[in-house]
Structure formats: structure tokens, C-alpha cells
Write an enzyme that holds these catalytic residues in place. Structure first.
Site, PDB file in Angstrom:
ATOM      1  N   TYR A  23      35.142  49.337  34.088  1.00  0.00           N
ATOM      2  CA  TYR A  23      34.416  49.293  35.363  1.00  0.00           C
ATOM      3  C   TYR A  23      33.574  50.527  35.649  1.00  0.00           C
ATOM      4  O   TYR A  23      32.858  50.564  36.644  1.00  0.00           O
ATOM      5  CB  TYR A  23      35.403  49.057  36.512  1.00  0.00           C
ATOM      6  CG  TYR A  23      36.162  47.768  36.350  1.00  0.00           C
ATOM      7  CD1 TYR A  23      35.525  46.536  36.495  1.00  0.00           C
ATOM      8  CD2 TYR A  23      37.514  47.770  36.022  1.00  0.00           C
ATOM      9  CE1 TYR A  23      36.223  45.348  36.324  1.00  0.00           C
ATOM     10  CE2 TYR A  23      38.212  46.584  35.856  1.00  0.00           C
ATOM     11  CZ  TYR A  23      37.559  45.381  36.005  1.00  0.00           C
ATOM     12  OH  TYR A  23      38.247  44.206  35.834  1.00  0.00           O
ATOM     13  N   ASN A  75      30.059  41.257  45.116  1.00  0.00           N
ATOM     14  CA  ASN A  75      30.908  41.337  43.939  1.00  0.00           C
ATOM     15  C   ASN A  75      32.227  40.719  44.376  1.00  0.00           C
ATOM     16  O   ASN A  75      33.004  41.349  45.091  1.00  0.00           O
ATOM     17  CB  ASN A  75      31.090  42.783  43.480  1.00  0.00           C
ATOM     18  CG  ASN A  75      31.919  42.886  42.221  1.00  0.00           C
ATOM     19  OD1 ASN A  75      32.696  41.992  41.898  1.00  0.00           O
ATOM     20  ND2 ASN A  75      31.755  43.991  41.511  1.00  0.00           N
ATOM     21  N   HIS A  81      36.903  33.766  40.392  1.00  0.00           N
ATOM     22  CA  HIS A  81      37.474  32.710  39.563  1.00  0.00           C
ATOM     23  C   HIS A  81      38.489  31.852  40.306  1.00  0.00           C
ATOM     24  O   HIS A  81      39.078  30.948  39.707  1.00  0.00           O
ATOM     25  CB  HIS A  81      38.166  33.339  38.342  1.00  0.00           C
ATOM     26  CG  HIS A  81      37.515  34.591  37.880  1.00  0.00           C
ATOM     27  ND1 HIS A  81      36.281  34.604  37.258  1.00  0.00           N
ATOM     28  CD2 HIS A  81      37.888  35.890  37.989  1.00  0.00           C
ATOM     29  CE1 HIS A  81      35.946  35.859  36.997  1.00  0.00           C
ATOM     30  NE2 HIS A  81      36.897  36.650  37.436  1.00  0.00           N
ATOM     31  N   ASP A  88      33.177  27.986  50.221  1.00  0.00           N
ATOM     32  CA  ASP A  88      32.818  27.198  51.408  1.00  0.00           C
ATOM     33  C   ASP A  88      32.256  28.097  52.510  1.00  0.00           C
ATOM     34  O   ASP A  88      31.278  27.735  53.170  1.00  0.00           O
ATOM     35  CB  ASP A  88      34.035  26.430  51.919  1.00  0.00           C
ATOM     36  CG  ASP A  88      34.460  25.304  50.994  1.00  0.00           C
ATOM     37  OD1 ASP A  88      33.685  24.930  50.083  1.00  0.00           O
ATOM     38  OD2 ASP A  88      35.588  24.796  51.178  1.00  0.00           O
ATOM     39  N   HIS A 101      28.533  41.680  39.048  1.00  0.00           N
ATOM     40  CA  HIS A 101      29.788  42.034  38.383  1.00  0.00           C
ATOM     41  C   HIS A 101      29.546  43.252  37.517  1.00  0.00           C
ATOM     42  O   HIS A 101      28.559  43.303  36.773  1.00  0.00           O
ATOM     43  CB  HIS A 101      30.313  40.875  37.528  1.00  0.00           C
ATOM     44  CG  HIS A 101      30.713  39.705  38.356  1.00  0.00           C
ATOM     45  ND1 HIS A 101      31.886  39.677  39.066  1.00  0.00           N
ATOM     46  CD2 HIS A 101      30.065  38.548  38.622  1.00  0.00           C
ATOM     47  CE1 HIS A 101      31.955  38.527  39.734  1.00  0.00           C
ATOM     48  NE2 HIS A 101      30.861  37.841  39.489  1.00  0.00           N
ATOM     49  N   LEU A 102      30.430  44.219  37.616  1.00  0.00           N
ATOM     50  CA  LEU A 102      30.298  45.455  36.857  1.00  0.00           C
ATOM     51  C   LEU A 102      30.464  45.218  35.364  1.00  0.00           C
ATOM     52  O   LEU A 102      29.720  45.766  34.548  1.00  0.00           O
ATOM     53  CB  LEU A 102      31.335  46.477  37.330  1.00  0.00           C
ATOM     54  CG  LEU A 102      31.190  46.906  38.794  1.00  0.00           C
ATOM     55  CD1 LEU A 102      32.447  47.620  39.259  1.00  0.00           C
ATOM     56  CD2 LEU A 102      29.971  47.779  38.966  1.00  0.00           C
ATOM     57  N   SER A 103      31.456  44.416  35.007  1.00  0.00           N
ATOM     58  CA  SER A 103      31.718  44.148  33.589  1.00  0.00           C
ATOM     59  C   SER A 103      31.019  42.856  33.166  1.00  0.00           C
ATOM     60  O   SER A 103      30.611  42.052  34.009  1.00  0.00           O
ATOM     61  CB  SER A 103      33.223  44.033  33.337  1.00  0.00           C
ATOM     62  OG  SER A 103      33.759  42.899  33.979  1.00  0.00           O
ATOM     63  N   ARG A 112      37.995  34.526  33.034  1.00  0.00           N
ATOM     64  CA  ARG A 112      37.021  35.320  33.796  1.00  0.00           C
ATOM     65  C   ARG A 112      35.585  34.822  33.606  1.00  0.00           C
ATOM     66  O   ARG A 112      34.668  35.311  34.256  1.00  0.00           O
ATOM     67  CB  ARG A 112      37.088  36.788  33.377  1.00  0.00           C
ATOM     68  CG  ARG A 112      38.351  37.486  33.767  1.00  0.00           C
ATOM     69  CD  ARG A 112      38.222  38.979  33.471  1.00  0.00           C
ATOM     70  NE  ARG A 112      39.492  39.642  33.466  1.00  0.00           N
ATOM     71  CZ  ARG A 112      40.060  40.187  34.540  1.00  0.00           C
ATOM     72  NH1 ARG A 112      39.460  40.120  35.701  1.00  0.00           N
ATOM     73  NH2 ARG A 112      41.232  40.778  34.441  1.00  0.00           N
TER      74      ARG A 112
END
Length: 145
Positions: A23, A75, A81, A88, A101-103, A112
Site C-alpha cells: 500500500y 477507495n 468486494h 445501493d 485502489h492503491l494496489s 479481490r
């Protein structure tokens, strides 16, 4: 001048100390400060929330619907997931957003690699570390022009 909301999901309060090889070494405060400065330089209002609780996320999305928020950068962290309820709520907010997303989710565990949000996002920035937030803001500024 637009109101831009940045939402950070679970465990992102541990950025800089939690698995920095995945991260990065930037803290959440570092990321928020850069985002705040970029927004200020463009004349926009920045606000953010980090929460480990799904209910906080949902509540803030409901508030955003009515507080003049024009764009979001999100993020979702582990909620990416798992959370139909947040999906909603973000649809109900009717506010466009970019998923960050960092990764690189696609180079990680199979579970993931699925997002409940990518198909409803304006766009997705994945795997570029903390710079992803800055790139998302630049794209946001262009969309708001």
C-alpha cells in the site's frame, strides 16, 4: 467551485504502517493533505471521511446527496468486494465518482479482483499507489470544467 468528497474505506487509517510493500509509505493524512491542496488550488472544496464501519460510509453517502457534493473519489477498501448496501447507497446518491485502489487488484488474490462498484464508476484507477488519488482529482477537475 465544487464540493469534492473523498471516501476511504476500512483499514486505510493504517496507511503508511500496514503492509507498506503493498500500500505504500504515505499515510492517510499525507494523501488527504495533497488532495486538499490540489482542490484549494483549483478553487474547490475538499472533504473526506475514512471509516471502518459500513454504516458510516452509507450515512455519509446519504448526506452527500443533499449537501451539494458534486463529485466523489472513493477507495472502498475491503468493501469493494463485499458491500451491496454501499453500492445501493452510492447509486442513490446520484453523484458521479472515480474508484481508486492503491494496489493492483488484478495481480492479487482472486476474491479481490471483483468490485461491486467498477461498473457504476466514471472510471477506475488501480495499482498506482497514492498517486491514484491525485490522478483521480485531475480527472475530476476536467469533468467539472
Amino acid at each position: 467551485m465544487a464540493k469534492i468528497l473523498v471516501l476511504h474505506g476500512p483499514n486505510l487509517n493504517l496507511l503508511g504502517v500496514r503492509e507498506p510493500h503493498i500500500y505504500g509509505s504515505d499515510s492517510l493524512n499525507d494523501i488527504n493533505e495533497r488532495c486538499r491542496n490540489l482542490c484549494a488550488a483549483k478553487g474547490h472544496v475538499f472533504s473526506s471521511l475514512q471509516s471502518n464501519a459500513e454504516s458510516d460510509f452509507i450515512g455519509r453517502l446519504h448526506e452527500a446527496r443533499d449537501d451539494g457534493t458534486e463529485f466523489m473519489i472513493v477507495n472502498f477498501g475491503g468493501f469493494t468486494h463485499t458491500s451491496v448496501a454501499i453500492r445501493d447507497a452510492i447509486i442513490a446518491s446520484e453523484i458521479p465518482f472515480i474508484e481508486v485502489h492503491l494496489s493492483n487488484l488484478f495481480s492479487r488474490e482472486e476474491y479481490r479482483q471483483f468490485s461491486f462498484f467498477s461498473d457504476i464508476a466514471v472510471g477506475c484507477i488501480v495499482g498506482l499507489g497514492a498517486q491514484g488519488y491525485e490522478l483521480a482529482l485531475e480527472a475530476t477537475f476536467k469533468r467539472l470544467e
